[in-house]
Design a protein around this motif. Structure first.
Motif, PDB file in Angstrom:
ATOM      1  N   UNK A 203      22.230  44.827 -35.716  1.00  0.00           N
ATOM      2  CA  UNK A 203      20.834  45.004 -36.095  1.00  0.00           C
ATOM      3  C   UNK A 203      20.049  45.846 -35.103  1.00  0.00           C
ATOM      4  N   UNK A 204      20.485  45.840 -33.839  1.00  0.00           N
ATOM      5  CA  UNK A 204      19.693  46.461 -32.786  1.00  0.00           C
ATOM      6  C   UNK A 204      20.597  47.080 -31.732  1.00  0.00           C
ATOM      7  N   UNK A 205      19.980  47.631 -30.688  1.00  0.00           N
ATOM      8  CA  UNK A 205      20.730  48.333 -29.647  1.00  0.00           C
ATOM      9  C   UNK A 205      20.861  47.519 -28.365  1.00  0.00           C
ATOM     10  N   UNK A 206      20.629  46.210 -28.440  1.00  0.00           N
ATOM     11  CA  UNK A 206      20.865  45.354 -27.285  1.00  0.00           C
ATOM     12  C   UNK A 206      22.339  45.361 -26.911  1.00  0.00           C
ATOM     13  N   UNK A 207      22.610  45.349 -25.603  1.00  0.00           N
ATOM     14  CA  UNK A 207      23.967  45.208 -25.124  1.00  0.00           C
ATOM     15  C   UNK A 207      24.319  43.720 -25.050  1.00  0.00           C
ATOM     16  N   UNK A 266      13.647  49.529 -45.352  1.00  0.00           N
ATOM     17  CA  UNK A 266      14.784  50.028 -44.576  1.00  0.00           C
ATOM     18  C   UNK A 266      15.331  48.951 -43.654  1.00  0.00           C
ATOM     19  N   UNK A 267      16.432  49.238 -43.024  1.00  0.00           N
ATOM     20  CA  UNK A 267      17.126  48.342 -42.107  1.00  0.00           C
ATOM     21  C   UNK A 267      16.342  48.140 -40.820  1.00  0.00           C
ATOM     22  N   UNK A 268      15.305  48.946 -40.611  1.00  0.00           N
ATOM     23  CA  UNK A 268      14.429  48.863 -39.448  1.00  0.00           C
ATOM     24  C   UNK A 268      13.027  49.263 -39.883  1.00  0.00           C
ATOM     25  N   UNK A 269      12.004  48.943 -39.103  1.00  0.00           N
ATOM     26  CA  UNK A 269      10.674  49.480 -39.432  1.00  0.00           C
ATOM     27  C   UNK A 269      10.752  50.999 -39.509  1.00  0.00           C
TER      28      UNK A 269
END
Length: 341
Positions: A203-207, A266-269
């Motif tokens: 969902x996101x770019x967190x490591x 969308x999958x993100x704002x």
């Protein structure tokens, strides 16, 4: 719900170490989304690192004139904070359009960024879902996809991000502060969430192991010309079919600066910087707003049941820009539902 162990962390460093020391761990903040996912067996963490005692609930000013929102500040405390109400009313209005008072009293700012999609098939363990089980297929494509996306979709996933708060944060160009095993870093909000591509489970770019600690707002809060328009099936406790957060800096009827973001599509704002640039330096008018709306949805793709979102999204952009530029302040946004699918 599966069995799990739990640690109550007292400091951010301790939380990060605890998470790293347990296989299959998850961070637990307010729990308003994670606990639901665990009850439905969509998420099955073996260990929870509880964040409730971390000192991350303050809302404080920044040297550059911005505002820092602690990741564990509740949505309710954020919406009603005097500085947020006065300087970032778009954010306050957006938060209050989401969930219920009970949920806003529990849900945290950091957790709101990380909530999962409300696509029907993601919650239905009897159906294929690439987001839940990579490689299994996307049941929403060709299925009941009324709530799904029409922008930035892929052959693997057409799910949408459900947050209201995140739509306002995208328009305000917030910055997310995180801490993990490799230390601290900041992520521009536009880069925080991902499009599905061929890895919709991300969902996101967190490591791995990174924890959201704060959200920084810039000094510009668009406190005079703003709006959050949320179109949904009922007036409360419903996720957006389409939403639009707008912040404008006006000089008379001329738009000096424009920022807007869409939710529910969308999958993100969803932001379109090129469409925002079309507004800047121009006189506010319905014709201009329609041109901008057409630009935003130029590459939109409907999937049958949800195809109505394309036209609805265009009309929502026009309406929101009219309201934000004070051309149409008297119209009740809920009334707009009566003339749309």
């Amino acid at each position: 719900m599966n069995s799990f162990t739990l640690t109550q962390a007292a400091a951010v460093d301790e939380a990060v170490r605890d998470f790293a020391g347990h296989a299959g761990a998850a961070y637990l903040g307010g729990g308003t989304n994670l606990i639901d996912l665990m009850k439905e067996n969509v998420s099955r963490p073996a260990h929870l690192t509880s964040l409730g005692h971390l000192p991350l609930s303050d809302i404080t000013g920044l040297p550059d004139g911005g505002l820092r929102l602690g990741a564990l500040a509740t949505n309710a405390d954020t919406a009603w904070h005097p500085e947020v109400e006065a300087r970032y009313p778009l954010l306050s209005q957006t938060i209050l359009a989401g969930a219920t008072p009970q949920l806003r009293n529990m849900a945290t700012n950091g957790g709101n960024l990380l909530q999962r999609t409300r696509c029907y098939y993601f919650y239905d363990l009897a159906t294929p879902c690439n987001k839940r089980e990579p490689g299994s297929g996307c049941s929403a494509i060709g299925g009941q996809n009324r709530v799904c996306g029409v922008l930035g979709t892929s052959a693997s996933c057409i799910a949408t991000h459900p947050s209201d708060l995140c739509v306002a944060l995208a328009a305000l160009e917030a910055v997310v502060r995180v801490q993990g095993p490799r230390g601290e870093r900041t992520i521009k909000f536009a880069d925080f969430h991902r499009l599905p591509g061929n890895q919709p489970e991300l969902d996101n770019t967190l490591q791995p192991g990174e924890l959201v600690t704060a959200i920084d707002l810039p000094a510009q809060g668009y406190a005079k010309n703003f709006t959050y328009l949320k179109l949904r099936d009922r007036a409360s406790y419903a996720f957006a079919l389409v939403s639009v957060a707008v912040g404008l800096e006006m000089d008379g009827n001329t738009i000096k600066t424009a920022r807007f973001a869409l939710g529910g599509v969308a999958h993100k704002p969803w932001r379109d910087p090129a469409a925002e640039k079309m507004l800047e330096g121009q006189t506010a008018s319905p014709d201009l707003f329609r041109q901008v709306a057409t630009k935003v949805f130029a590459e939109a793709k409907g999937y049958g049941v949800n195809s109505f979102k394309i036209e609805l999204g265009k009309r929502a952009i026009v309406r929101a820009l009219e309201q934000a530029s004070e051309m149409d302040q008297a119209i009740d946004s809920n009334a707009f539902l009566n003339s749309n699918p």
